[in-house]
Write a protein that holds these residues in place. Structure first.
Motif, mmCIF file in Angstrom:
data_model
loop_
_atom_site.group_PDB
_atom_site.id
_atom_site.type_symbol
_atom_site.label_atom_id
_atom_site.label_comp_id
_atom_site.label_asym_id
_atom_site.label_seq_id
_atom_site.Cartn_x
_atom_site.Cartn_y
_atom_site.Cartn_z
ATOM 1 N N LEU A 25 0.845 -1.187 0.000
ATOM 2 C CA LEU A 25 0.000 0.000 0.000
ATOM 3 C C LEU A 25 0.880 1.237 0.000
ATOM 4 O O LEU A 25 1.894 1.287 0.684
ATOM 5 C CB LEU A 25 -0.893 0.030 1.247
ATOM 6 C CG LEU A 25 -1.844 -1.137 1.431
ATOM 7 C CD1 LEU A 25 -2.664 -0.931 2.698
ATOM 8 C CD2 LEU A 25 -2.770 -1.270 0.240
ATOM 9 N N HIS A 26 0.470 2.235 -0.757
ATOM 10 C CA HIS A 26 1.201 3.496 -0.830
ATOM 11 C C HIS A 26 0.328 4.583 -0.218
ATOM 12 O O HIS A 26 -0.766 4.848 -0.707
ATOM 13 C CB HIS A 26 1.544 3.843 -2.283
ATOM 14 C CG HIS A 26 2.413 2.820 -2.932
ATOM 15 N ND1 HIS A 26 3.781 2.841 -2.828
ATOM 16 C CD2 HIS A 26 2.101 1.726 -3.668
ATOM 17 C CE1 HIS A 26 4.277 1.805 -3.483
ATOM 18 N NE2 HIS A 26 3.274 1.121 -3.994
ATOM 19 N N PHE A 27 0.813 5.202 0.842
ATOM 20 C CA PHE A 27 0.089 6.279 1.509
ATOM 21 C C PHE A 27 0.506 7.618 0.902
ATOM 22 O O PHE A 27 1.664 7.815 0.560
ATOM 23 C CB PHE A 27 0.400 6.287 3.010
ATOM 24 C CG PHE A 27 -0.235 5.160 3.756
ATOM 25 C CD1 PHE A 27 -1.396 5.352 4.474
ATOM 26 C CD2 PHE A 27 0.316 3.891 3.726
ATOM 27 C CE1 PHE A 27 -1.986 4.317 5.168
ATOM 28 C CE2 PHE A 27 -0.263 2.848 4.417
ATOM 29 C CZ PHE A 27 -1.421 3.063 5.138
ATOM 30 N N LYS A 28 -0.465 8.527 0.802
ATOM 31 C CA LYS A 28 -0.220 9.838 0.223
ATOM 32 C C LYS A 28 -0.755 10.894 1.182
ATOM 33 O O LYS A 28 -1.862 10.757 1.697
ATOM 34 C CB LYS A 28 -0.950 9.928 -1.121
ATOM 35 C CG LYS A 28 -0.763 11.216 -1.857
ATOM 36 C CD LYS A 28 -1.530 11.175 -3.168
ATOM 37 C CE LYS A 28 -1.466 12.529 -3.862
ATOM 38 N NZ LYS A 28 -2.331 12.558 -5.041
ATOM 39 N N CYS A 29 0.044 11.940 1.416
ATOM 40 C CA CYS A 29 -0.414 13.023 2.283
ATOM 41 C C CYS A 29 -1.535 13.792 1.589
ATOM 42 O O CYS A 29 -1.518 13.980 0.378
ATOM 43 C CB CYS A 29 0.732 13.971 2.617
ATOM 44 S SG CYS A 29 1.998 13.233 3.666
ATOM 45 N N GLN A 30 -2.504 14.227 2.392
ATOM 46 C CA GLN A 30 -3.626 14.978 1.847
ATOM 47 C C GLN A 30 -3.168 16.360 1.400
ATOM 48 O O GLN A 30 -2.114 16.841 1.803
ATOM 49 C CB GLN A 30 -4.731 15.095 2.896
ATOM 50 C CG GLN A 30 -5.359 13.766 3.229
ATOM 51 C CD GLN A 30 -6.286 13.833 4.435
ATOM 52 O OE1 GLN A 30 -6.281 14.795 5.185
ATOM 53 N NE2 GLN A 30 -7.065 12.784 4.619
ATOM 54 N N SER A 31 -3.987 17.010 0.601
ATOM 55 C CA SER A 31 -3.682 18.340 0.090
ATOM 56 C C SER A 31 -3.397 19.303 1.238
ATOM 57 O O SER A 31 -4.135 19.353 2.221
ATOM 58 C CB SER A 31 -4.872 18.838 -0.733
ATOM 59 O OG SER A 31 -4.611 20.112 -1.237
ATOM 60 N N GLY A 32 -2.313 20.054 1.129
ATOM 61 C CA GLY A 32 -1.932 20.996 2.171
ATOM 62 C C GLY A 32 -1.006 20.402 3.220
ATOM 63 O O GLY A 32 -0.536 21.108 4.105
#
Length: 66
Positions: A25-32
């Motif tokens: 799984l690849h986690f991505k930071c939310q916008s901002g």
């Protein structure tokens, strides 16, 4: 199968009910929000000593400028 992984504050992930052993799984930071070190954003479902677990994820998402 692995169950759903723990969530990371301010990171997004599309959750399924089941994950196969070997799935990453690849986690991505939310916008901002930005990744702060350590920046590894992946977890892997794996079998260790007969137990199916998620690998440790050491990632932070922050909107802190420091």
């Amino acid at each position: 199968f692995c169950g759903p992984p723990k969530t990371i504050p301010h990171a997004s992930l599309i959750l399924n009910k089941y994950y196969y052993v070997g799935q990453v799984l690849h986690f991505k930071c939310q916008s901002g929000y930005d990744k702060r070190p350590p920046t590894s954003g992946t977890r892997k479902c794996k079998k260790v000593n007969g137990k199916i677990i998620w690998t440790h994820l050491d990632m932070r998402c922050t909107n802190d400028s420091s």
